[in-house]
Each structure stands twice: as structure tokens, then as C-alpha cells.
Design a protein around this motif. Sequence first.
Motif, PDB file in Angstrom:
ATOM      1  N   ASN A 164      14.824 -39.112  -5.019  1.00  0.00           N
ATOM      2  CA  ASN A 164      15.985 -39.108  -5.909  1.00  0.00           C
ATOM      3  C   ASN A 164      15.619 -39.216  -7.389  1.00  0.00           C
ATOM      4  N   ASP A 165      14.383 -38.876  -7.746  1.00  0.00           N
ATOM      5  CA  ASP A 165      14.038 -38.861  -9.166  1.00  0.00           C
ATOM      6  C   ASP A 165      14.488 -37.536  -9.766  1.00  0.00           C
ATOM      7  N   VAL A 166      15.346 -37.605 -10.768  1.00  0.00           N
ATOM      8  CA  VAL A 166      15.955 -36.408 -11.342  1.00  0.00           C
ATOM      9  C   VAL A 166      14.907 -35.508 -11.988  1.00  0.00           C
ATOM     10  N   TYR A 167      14.009 -36.093 -12.772  1.00  0.00           N
ATOM     11  CA  TYR A 167      13.031 -35.292 -13.515  1.00  0.00           C
ATOM     12  C   TYR A 167      12.136 -34.497 -12.583  1.00  0.00           C
ATOM     13  N   TYR A 168      11.594 -35.137 -11.551  1.00  0.00           N
ATOM     14  CA  TYR A 168      10.694 -34.442 -10.628  1.00  0.00           C
ATOM     15  C   TYR A 168      11.429 -33.334  -9.883  1.00  0.00           C
ATOM     16  N   THR A 169      12.677 -33.593  -9.501  1.00  0.00           N
ATOM     17  CA  THR A 169      13.464 -32.565  -8.819  1.00  0.00           C
ATOM     18  C   THR A 169      13.715 -31.371  -9.734  1.00  0.00           C
ATOM     19  N   GLN A 170      14.031 -31.636 -10.991  1.00  0.00           N
ATOM     20  CA  GLN A 170      14.245 -30.560 -11.962  1.00  0.00           C
ATOM     21  C   GLN A 170      12.993 -29.700 -12.105  1.00  0.00           C
ATOM     22  N   GLN A 171      11.846 -30.344 -12.247  1.00  0.00           N
ATOM     23  CA  GLN A 171      10.597 -29.609 -12.426  1.00  0.00           C
ATOM     24  C   GLN A 171      10.213 -28.836 -11.169  1.00  0.00           C
ATOM     25  N   TRP A 172      10.518 -29.384 -10.026  1.00  0.00           N
ATOM     26  CA  TRP A 172      10.259 -28.698  -8.750  1.00  0.00           C
ATOM     27  C   TRP A 172      11.107 -27.423  -8.669  1.00  0.00           C
ATOM     28  N   ALA A 173      12.379 -27.534  -9.032  1.00  0.00           N
ATOM     29  CA  ALA A 173      13.257 -26.360  -9.029  1.00  0.00           C
ATOM     30  C   ALA A 173      12.800 -25.330 -10.056  1.00  0.00           C
ATOM     31  N   LEU A 174      12.408 -25.804 -11.246  1.00  0.00           N
ATOM     32  CA  LEU A 174      11.970 -24.910 -12.317  1.00  0.00           C
ATOM     33  C   LEU A 174      10.738 -24.110 -11.897  1.00  0.00           C
ATOM     34  N   ALA A 175       9.732 -24.802 -11.348  1.00  0.00           N
ATOM     35  CA  ALA A 175       8.513 -24.123 -10.908  1.00  0.00           C
ATOM     36  C   ALA A 175       8.800 -23.159  -9.765  1.00  0.00           C
ATOM     37  N   ARG A 178       1.870 -30.716 -14.518  1.00  0.00           N
ATOM     38  CA  ARG A 178       2.125 -30.248 -15.886  1.00  0.00           C
ATOM     39  C   ARG A 178       1.058 -29.253 -16.338  1.00  0.00           C
ATOM     40  N   GLU A 179      -0.157 -29.523 -15.974  1.00  0.00           N
ATOM     41  CA  GLU A 179      -1.254 -28.622 -16.340  1.00  0.00           C
ATOM     42  C   GLU A 179      -1.055 -27.247 -15.697  1.00  0.00           C
ATOM     43  N   LYS A 180      -0.649 -27.226 -14.436  1.00  0.00           N
ATOM     44  CA  LYS A 180      -0.416 -25.952 -13.741  1.00  0.00           C
ATOM     45  C   LYS A 180       0.768 -25.200 -14.355  1.00  0.00           C
ATOM     46  N   MET A 181       1.783 -25.929 -14.815  1.00  0.00           N
ATOM     47  CA  MET A 181       2.918 -25.287 -15.482  1.00  0.00           C
ATOM     48  C   MET A 181       2.458 -24.598 -16.763  1.00  0.00           C
ATOM     49  N   GLU A 182       1.605 -25.276 -17.534  1.00  0.00           N
ATOM     50  CA  GLU A 182       1.087 -24.706 -18.777  1.00  0.00           C
ATOM     51  C   GLU A 182       0.235 -23.475 -18.508  1.00  0.00           C
ATOM     52  N   GLU A 183      -0.430 -23.440 -17.360  1.00  0.00           N
ATOM     53  CA  GLU A 183      -1.261 -22.302 -16.985  1.00  0.00           C
ATOM     54  C   GLU A 183      -0.450 -21.183 -16.326  1.00  0.00           C
ATOM     55  N   PHE A 221       2.670 -21.285 -11.230  1.00  0.00           N
ATOM     56  CA  PHE A 221       3.885 -21.925 -10.748  1.00  0.00           C
ATOM     57  C   PHE A 221       3.851 -22.224  -9.255  1.00  0.00           C
ATOM     58  N   LYS A 222       3.098 -21.462  -8.500  1.00  0.00           N
ATOM     59  CA  LYS A 222       2.997 -21.726  -7.067  1.00  0.00           C
ATOM     60  C   LYS A 222       2.370 -23.094  -6.818  1.00  0.00           C
ATOM     61  N   GLU A 223       1.257 -23.376  -7.526  1.00  0.00           N
ATOM     62  CA  GLU A 223       0.596 -24.671  -7.372  1.00  0.00           C
ATOM     63  C   GLU A 223       1.421 -25.779  -8.012  1.00  0.00           C
ATOM     64  N   ALA A 224       2.058 -25.486  -9.146  1.00  0.00           N
ATOM     65  CA  ALA A 224       2.907 -26.479  -9.806  1.00  0.00           C
ATOM     66  C   ALA A 224       4.055 -26.886  -8.891  1.00  0.00           C
ATOM     67  N   LYS A 225       4.632 -25.892  -8.202  1.00  0.00           N
ATOM     68  CA  LYS A 225       5.733 -26.171  -7.275  1.00  0.00           C
ATOM     69  C   LYS A 225       5.287 -27.136  -6.178  1.00  0.00           C
ATOM     70  N   ARG A 226       4.099 -26.899  -5.644  1.00  0.00           N
ATOM     71  CA  ARG A 226       3.580 -27.761  -4.581  1.00  0.00           C
ATOM     72  C   ARG A 226       3.412 -29.202  -5.080  1.00  0.00           C
ATOM     73  N   LEU A 227       2.901 -29.351  -6.308  1.00  0.00           N
ATOM     74  CA  LEU A 227       2.650 -30.679  -6.861  1.00  0.00           C
ATOM     75  C   LEU A 227       3.947 -31.406  -7.219  1.00  0.00           C
ATOM     76  N   TRP A 228       4.916 -30.672  -7.803  1.00  0.00           N
ATOM     77  CA  TRP A 228       6.193 -31.319  -8.122  1.00  0.00           C
ATOM     78  C   TRP A 228       6.922 -31.731  -6.843  1.00  0.00           C
ATOM     79  N   LYS A 229       6.799 -30.931  -5.816  1.00  0.00           N
ATOM     80  CA  LYS A 229       7.405 -31.290  -4.524  1.00  0.00           C
ATOM     81  C   LYS A 229       6.775 -32.583  -3.997  1.00  0.00           C
ATOM     82  N   LYS A 230       5.456 -32.688  -4.135  1.00  0.00           N
ATOM     83  CA  LYS A 230       4.750 -33.881  -3.676  1.00  0.00           C
ATOM     84  C   LYS A 230       5.194 -35.110  -4.458  1.00  0.00           C
ATOM     85  N   ALA A 231       5.349 -34.947  -5.783  1.00  0.00           N
ATOM     86  CA  ALA A 231       5.809 -36.052  -6.622  1.00  0.00           C
ATOM     87  C   ALA A 231       7.228 -36.461  -6.231  1.00  0.00           C
ATOM     88  N   SER A 232       8.087 -35.463  -5.955  1.00  0.00           N
ATOM     89  CA  SER A 232       9.474 -35.739  -5.581  1.00  0.00           C
ATOM     90  C   SER A 232       9.550 -36.491  -4.264  1.00  0.00           C
TER      91      SER A 232
END
Length: 410
Positions: free
Chosen positions: A216-227, A192-197, A200-211
Amino acid sequence: MKLCFVIMGYGKKTDPTLGKTYDLDKTYHNIIKPAVLKAGFECLRSDEILESGIIDRNMYALLIRADLCIADITTFNPNAIYELGIRHAAKPFSTIIMKEKDGNIPFDLNSNKIFTYSHMGEDIGFNETLRCVDTLTKLIEEVDKTKETDSPLFYHIRGMKPYTLPETEYTEIIKELADKEKGLFAIVEAAREKMEESNFKEAKRLWKKASEKVENDVYYTQQWALATYKDEGQNPIDCLFEALNIIKTLEPESRNTIDPETLGITGAIYKRLWFEDKNNIEYLNKAIEYYKRGFTINQDYYTGENYALCLDLKAGITDDPDEKIYLSYAAKKNRKDIITIIEKLKEDEDFEIRTDLKWIYATLANCFFALDDRSNFQIYNDLFFNLNPEPWEAATYNNGIYQLKEIKSQ
């Protein structure tokens, strides 16, 4: 200090019966955690300990042993419902169930007292937050003091004996949790911090890790796609198709999909694909389809404005004069509907302190500009910039106005 264990969904989740999306992190951080701390408990949420998508021994131990358990069943998250069942089977007292006021309550929980609150979807009103923290704090103190049986199992079968957890094992688990430094919660907060900054490259890596940690978590997948689709460091086309492949795991093309966030992100990807390749009208048609479905389900002002913009874009390129008239009319009507929706939002006494206020003003400015109402456009344009938007926010807004100018010049 006594421990309160919180079981609930996290991030943005959609109620399948209402089609309404709630930011459950707002519930946790604005209501639950402040009330728990005020009542003198430590507070720990389920996603702060999970290292995988399945319940591990830490989860079982805390469900059995925690002095207090709060279960928010808003959106009927299956994991939260399952964990509540384990808690009710393990301990006869000190479990509080809470839920957003809209929607039905599952039959098996009808006999339980349920703490209800009002959620606006993206945020919770200031006055409602104050009321809930005060009321929930008093409820926690009462439940902790009386220790009345609140488990349906123990209430109806009086001979049941609670489970016990050896003290040595519980101490070992608590120490293990305290020693963790790279849990899921830390990854999500960093993302979330990387998204605010706008990193997006680093945010994408972190959301992918969370996913990958919680499959099958919808929220993490959405954020991964968004970043991913916002990561401008890659080739734009490759980036967009990568994002599309991610969001497609949530099956947005299925008519059973009613999550407006999934539909909105899918629409945004197709809209960007069309800007990259304007010879492919199918991209724009897909954007219109997904934005329309998302707006129809949730009546979200931001999705509605994107839907109207795509209608205008198609009106500008169609060779069919009747279709051009229809699309322009539909876009105009849609914007009038958006203004009406926002006017209703203004009736809330906490409207002026909403966290999404700048985007509401930006949307109104877009709508009035498109409707050639320059007076109201200037009012909301100024209100948007008076809230000191971040550079990327200002750029997004200015790009939207530029696109409308381009449409009007055709």
C-alpha cells in the motif's frame, strides 16, 4: 560514532490538506543527511532497514536507542507520525521535528519547536538547501549538547523512566543491519537507476519487488505503473492494461483521490491507449478527465500541457462545430495559464538551477508552438536542447511537437 535515525516518508508524497506533492527524497539527501554527517553522526533512514511494511524489532531498537532522531512530518505520513510517537514515549531528549513550512501543525505537536524549510515540490532551491544544512547542523549540535527534554510525555509526566535496550541485543541488531545487502533501499536505488537508463522492463520488476515489500505504498505503486506502461518490450495494449490495473489499486477514479501523480499517470495511460485505439473515444475522454483533475489540484505545468494537448486532440476529431470551438479555446486558455504559472516560478532566485529546468523549457516550447508564437518557441526549443537532454527525453519532446504539428495540419 553516534547514530541519527531519520523517520519520514520517502519518494514523492502528497500533503492531503494542500494537494501539493513533495519529493521527500530531496529533503533527505539535500538537507537532512548532509547536516547529520556534518554534525558528526552516522545517518540511517527508516526505509533503509525495513524488510516489510510493519515495524520490526530493528525499528523499535533504533527508535529507543539512537543518540538522535529526526522526524520529518511533511505530508503527515502516518508511519512517520506513529514512529515519532514511539520515539517520544521511549526517550525524553534528542528528537528534532521538521516540516515544510506550508500547512498546519497537528495540535498535539503545537508545543514542540519545529524546524521548517521551504520545498518547491520537485526540488529544493540551492540557497534554501545551504541555509537549511547550516541551520540544521547547528541545531543538531545544540540538541546533542544540551539534551533538554523535548518529549511531551516526559516533559509533562516528570516521573517517567526511559526505556532501556540491553547492549548485547543492540549490538546484534546493528550487526544484522550491516550484513544486509538486499534491503528495500538497495532495491529502490537500483530501480531508479534502471529508469534513468530507460531499462523499463528491469525497473518494473524492481518497483514491483519494492511494492510487495511495503504494501500500500503510493510512491512505489506509482513507479511500478509508470515503468510498466513505458516498457515497450511487450505488446503495447497488454502493457497499458497491466499498468492501468496497477494504478487502479490507488483508486484514481475516486473523487477523494487528490494525488496529482496518481491522476497524471492514469491520464497518461489512457492517452496512450487512445493512440493505440483511436476508435475508442472513451480513452481520450478519460485522459482529459484525469489530466484536468491533476492540473486543477496541483497547477503542475507538465500535467497542464498534457491536458491541453488532449483537448486539442479531441477538437480534431469531434463532429460538433460548437464543441470544436470550445475545446480549442479551452486548450489555448490552458496554455496561457501554464505560461503564467511558469513566469511565477521564474521569480525564484534558484530557478536557473532547478533539476526540472529542461522540462520547464520543453513545456514552454510546446505552449508557444501551439499558440503560434514562433519566436518564443525557438527560444525555449534552443534552451531545452542546450541542456543536453538524454535521447529518450529528446524523443519525448520531439514527439510532443510532432503531435502538435499533426493537429495544426488537420
